[in-house]
Design a protein around this motif. Sequence first.
Motif, PDB file in Angstrom:
ATOM      1  N   ALA A 136     125.306  27.325 113.670  1.00  9.43           N
ATOM      2  CA  ALA A 136     125.484  28.723 113.278  1.00  9.43           C
ATOM      3  C   ALA A 136     124.350  29.590 113.821  1.00  9.43           C
ATOM      4  CB  ALA A 136     125.539  28.825 111.756  1.00  9.43           C
ATOM      5  N   LEU A 137     124.538  30.872 113.652  1.00  6.88           N
ATOM      6  CA  LEU A 137     123.561  31.855 114.104  1.00  6.88           C
ATOM      7  C   LEU A 137     123.325  32.843 112.974  1.00  6.88           C
ATOM      8  CD1 LEU A 137     121.948  33.271 116.393  1.00  6.88           C
ATOM      9  CD2 LEU A 137     124.074  34.374 117.071  1.00  6.88           C
ATOM     10  N   ASN A 138     122.091  33.208 112.775  1.00  6.43           N
ATOM     11  CA  ASN A 138     121.708  34.191 111.785  1.00  6.43           C
ATOM     12  C   ASN A 138     120.745  35.154 112.466  1.00  6.43           C
ATOM     13  OD1 ASN A 138     121.356  35.566 109.378  1.00  6.43           O
ATOM     14  ND2 ASN A 138     120.196  33.959 108.378  1.00  6.43           N
ATOM     15  N   PHE A 139     120.282  36.130 111.749  1.00  4.41           N
ATOM     16  CA  PHE A 139     119.277  37.034 112.302  1.00  4.41           C
ATOM     17  C   PHE A 139     118.284  37.404 111.229  1.00  4.41           C
ATOM     18  CE2 PHE A 139     122.405  39.861 110.485  1.00  4.41           C
ATOM     19  CZ  PHE A 139     121.662  40.890 109.955  1.00  4.41           C
ATOM     20  N   GLN A 140     117.148  37.845 111.686  1.00  4.24           N
ATOM     21  CA  GLN A 140     116.126  38.369 110.788  1.00  4.24           C
ATOM     22  C   GLN A 140     115.926  39.826 111.179  1.00  4.24           C
ATOM     23  OE1 GLN A 140     112.817  35.785 110.496  1.00  4.24           O
ATOM     24  NE2 GLN A 140     111.898  36.883 108.827  1.00  4.24           N
ATOM     25  N   LEU A 141     115.720  40.667 110.213  1.00  7.62           N
ATOM     26  CA  LEU A 141     115.567  42.096 110.413  1.00  7.62           C
ATOM     27  C   LEU A 141     114.118  42.488 110.188  1.00  7.62           C
ATOM     28  CD1 LEU A 141     117.035  44.881 110.744  1.00  7.62           C
ATOM     29  CD2 LEU A 141     117.188  44.915 108.266  1.00  7.62           C
ATOM     30  N   ASN A 142     113.554  43.225 111.129  1.00  5.83           N
ATOM     31  CA  ASN A 142     112.195  43.737 111.003  1.00  5.83           C
ATOM     32  C   ASN A 142     112.313  45.195 110.559  1.00  5.83           C
ATOM     33  OD1 ASN A 142     109.640  44.862 111.426  1.00  5.83           O
ATOM     34  ND2 ASN A 142     109.207  43.481 113.129  1.00  5.83           N
ATOM     35  N   ILE A 143     112.207  45.426 109.269  1.00  2.00           N
ATOM     36  CA  ILE A 143     112.407  46.757 108.701  1.00  2.00           C
ATOM     37  C   ILE A 143     111.410  47.759 109.263  1.00  2.00           C
ATOM     38  CG2 ILE A 143     112.368  48.100 106.565  1.00  2.00           C
ATOM     39  CD1 ILE A 143     113.417  45.602 105.152  1.00  2.00           C
ATOM     40  N   ASP A 144     110.182  47.337 109.513  1.00  2.00           N
ATOM     41  CA  ASP A 144     109.169  48.230 110.073  1.00  2.00           C
ATOM     42  C   ASP A 144     109.618  48.742 111.442  1.00  2.00           C
ATOM     43  OD1 ASP A 144     106.533  49.486 110.112  1.00  2.00           O
ATOM     44  OD2 ASP A 144     106.070  48.026 111.684  1.00  2.00           O
ATOM     45  N   ALA A 145     110.125  47.855 112.292  1.00  2.00           N
ATOM     46  CA  ALA A 145     110.587  48.268 113.622  1.00  2.00           C
ATOM     47  C   ALA A 145     111.792  49.199 113.511  1.00  2.00           C
ATOM     48  CB  ALA A 145     110.931  47.048 114.464  1.00  2.00           C
ATOM     49  N   VAL A 146     112.682  48.930 112.571  1.00  2.00           N
ATOM     50  CA  VAL A 146     113.851  49.799 112.385  1.00  2.00           C
ATOM     51  C   VAL A 146     113.403  51.185 111.938  1.00  2.00           C
ATOM     52  CG1 VAL A 146     115.938  50.169 111.004  1.00  2.00           C
ATOM     53  CG2 VAL A 146     115.447  47.903 111.926  1.00  2.00           C
ATOM     54  N   SER A 147     112.444  51.239 111.023  1.00  2.00           N
ATOM     55  CA  SER A 147     112.004  52.536 110.499  1.00  2.00           C
ATOM     56  C   SER A 147     111.287  53.378 111.549  1.00  2.00           C
ATOM     57  CB  SER A 147     111.102  52.341 109.280  1.00  2.00           C
ATOM     58  OG  SER A 147     109.873  51.758 109.663  1.00  2.00           O
ATOM     59  N   ARG A 148     110.714  52.755 112.569  1.00  2.00           N
ATOM     60  CA  ARG A 148     110.015  53.492 113.631  1.00  2.00           C
ATOM     61  C   ARG A 148     110.955  54.001 114.718  1.00  2.00           C
ATOM     62  NH1 ARG A 148     104.179  50.979 114.514  1.00  2.00           N
ATOM     63  NH2 ARG A 148     103.840  50.220 112.427  1.00  2.00           N
ATOM     64  N   SER A 149     112.197  53.592 114.676  1.00  2.00           N
ATOM     65  CA  SER A 149     113.166  53.972 115.697  1.00  2.00           C
ATOM     66  C   SER A 149     113.930  55.213 115.260  1.00  2.00           C
ATOM     67  CB  SER A 149     114.140  52.819 115.925  1.00  2.00           C
ATOM     68  OG  SER A 149     115.183  53.216 116.770  1.00  2.00           O
ATOM     69  N   SER A 150     114.532  55.887 116.219  1.00  2.00           N
ATOM     70  CA  SER A 150     115.370  57.032 115.866  1.00  2.00           C
ATOM     71  C   SER A 150     116.839  56.643 115.730  1.00  2.00           C
ATOM     72  CB  SER A 150     115.200  58.169 116.880  1.00  2.00           C
ATOM     73  OG  SER A 150     115.582  57.748 118.158  1.00  2.00           O
ATOM     74  N   VAL A 151     117.163  55.354 115.868  1.00  2.00           N
ATOM     75  CA  VAL A 151     118.518  54.897 115.564  1.00  2.00           C
ATOM     76  C   VAL A 151     118.573  54.572 114.075  1.00  2.00           C
ATOM     77  CG1 VAL A 151     118.983  53.976 117.865  1.00  2.00           C
ATOM     78  CG2 VAL A 151     118.093  52.468 116.120  1.00  2.00           C
ATOM     79  N   ARG A 152     119.754  54.598 113.527  1.00  2.00           N
ATOM     80  CA  ARG A 152     119.946  54.268 112.118  1.00  2.00           C
ATOM     81  C   ARG A 152     120.808  53.022 112.021  1.00  2.00           C
ATOM     82  NH1 ARG A 152     115.944  55.659 111.381  1.00  2.00           N
ATOM     83  NH2 ARG A 152     115.324  57.783 111.486  1.00  2.00           N
ATOM     84  N   ILE A 153     120.362  52.078 111.218  1.00  2.00           N
ATOM     85  CA  ILE A 153     121.084  50.840 110.984  1.00  2.00           C
ATOM     86  C   ILE A 153     121.691  50.922 109.589  1.00  2.00           C
ATOM     87  CG2 ILE A 153     120.910  48.322 110.894  1.00  2.00           C
ATOM     88  CD1 ILE A 153     120.185  49.527 113.656  1.00  2.00           C
ATOM     89  N   ASP A 154     122.958  50.610 109.490  1.00  2.00           N
ATOM     90  CA  ASP A 154     123.661  50.651 108.211  1.00  2.00           C
ATOM     91  C   ASP A 154     122.905  49.796 107.186  1.00  2.00           C
ATOM     92  OD1 ASP A 154     125.575  49.887 106.083  1.00  2.00           O
ATOM     93  OD2 ASP A 154     127.007  50.987 107.339  1.00  2.00           O
ATOM     94  N   PRO A 155     122.651  50.316 105.986  1.00  2.00           N
ATOM     95  CA  PRO A 155     121.890  49.574 104.980  1.00  2.00           C
ATOM     96  C   PRO A 155     122.525  48.243 104.563  1.00  2.00           C
ATOM     97  CG  PRO A 155     122.196  51.852 104.288  1.00  2.00           C
ATOM     98  CD  PRO A 155     122.981  51.667 105.539  1.00  2.00           C
ATOM     99  N   ARG A 156     123.831  48.093 104.764  1.00  2.00           N
ATOM    100  CA  ARG A 156     124.471  46.825 104.412  1.00  2.00           C
ATOM    101  C   ARG A 156     123.945  45.671 105.248  1.00  2.00           C
ATOM    102  NH1 ARG A 156     130.457  49.047 104.835  1.00  2.00           N
ATOM    103  NH2 ARG A 156     129.398  50.098 106.528  1.00  2.00           N
ATOM    104  N   VAL A 157     123.336  45.984 106.389  1.00  2.00           N
ATOM    105  CA  VAL A 157     122.771  44.939 107.237  1.00  2.00           C
ATOM    106  C   VAL A 157     121.612  44.245 106.517  1.00  2.00           C
ATOM    107  CG1 VAL A 157     121.606  44.495 109.448  1.00  2.00           C
ATOM    108  CG2 VAL A 157     123.515  46.092 109.338  1.00  2.00           C
TER     109      VAL A 157
END
Length: 177
Positions: free
Chosen positions: A148-169
């Motif tokens: 299987a494949l999973n992912f880890q999310l780096n919230i700090d990197a997401v918050s520094r970007s101007s793209v928005r990631i759906d919170p359900r992620v």
Amino acid sequence: MRLLLFWLLLLAPIAAMAAPVFQPAMMPLGSGPDRMAAGAARMTDAILEFTRWPVEKPLVHLCVVGVADHAGQLDEISLSNGARVQVSRLPDPGAATQCDALYIGRMAALDNRRLLTAARGAAVVTIAEADADCRSGAMFCLLFTPQALNFQLNIDAVSRSSVRIDPRVLRLSKGGY
């Protein structure tokens, strides 16, 4: 005081067992000769589906950087909103902002740092293929297992970007930090 400490130590294992166990979402790799590439393409597709850029994109430019072992099927991605995904190699890591998304394979630490520094604050989604500890600064880090494949999310990197990631992620990631 000793009595209180005694009861706390006695009840701590019971409280730990009562806590719900967090089970991250896992995506099966699929079948075929390149199961890892198929899984990476499906996971990248899912990440891009949950991404919103400041301006709607009819064409998402996905750039592959470094030595990517599992990028062979990224060109098969099609987004449900009708946007096409164009996959290309990024010859110069300094040109990261020419891409809407970066799929990052293995590369020298200094080059990786320069790439992610160039993408920071821009409308660029960053997905690391070979960063199981998710310490490079990419937004998403793919975690491959034999089935299987999973992912880890780096919230700090997401918050520094101007793209928005759906919170359900957040609920799907493995211990986002």
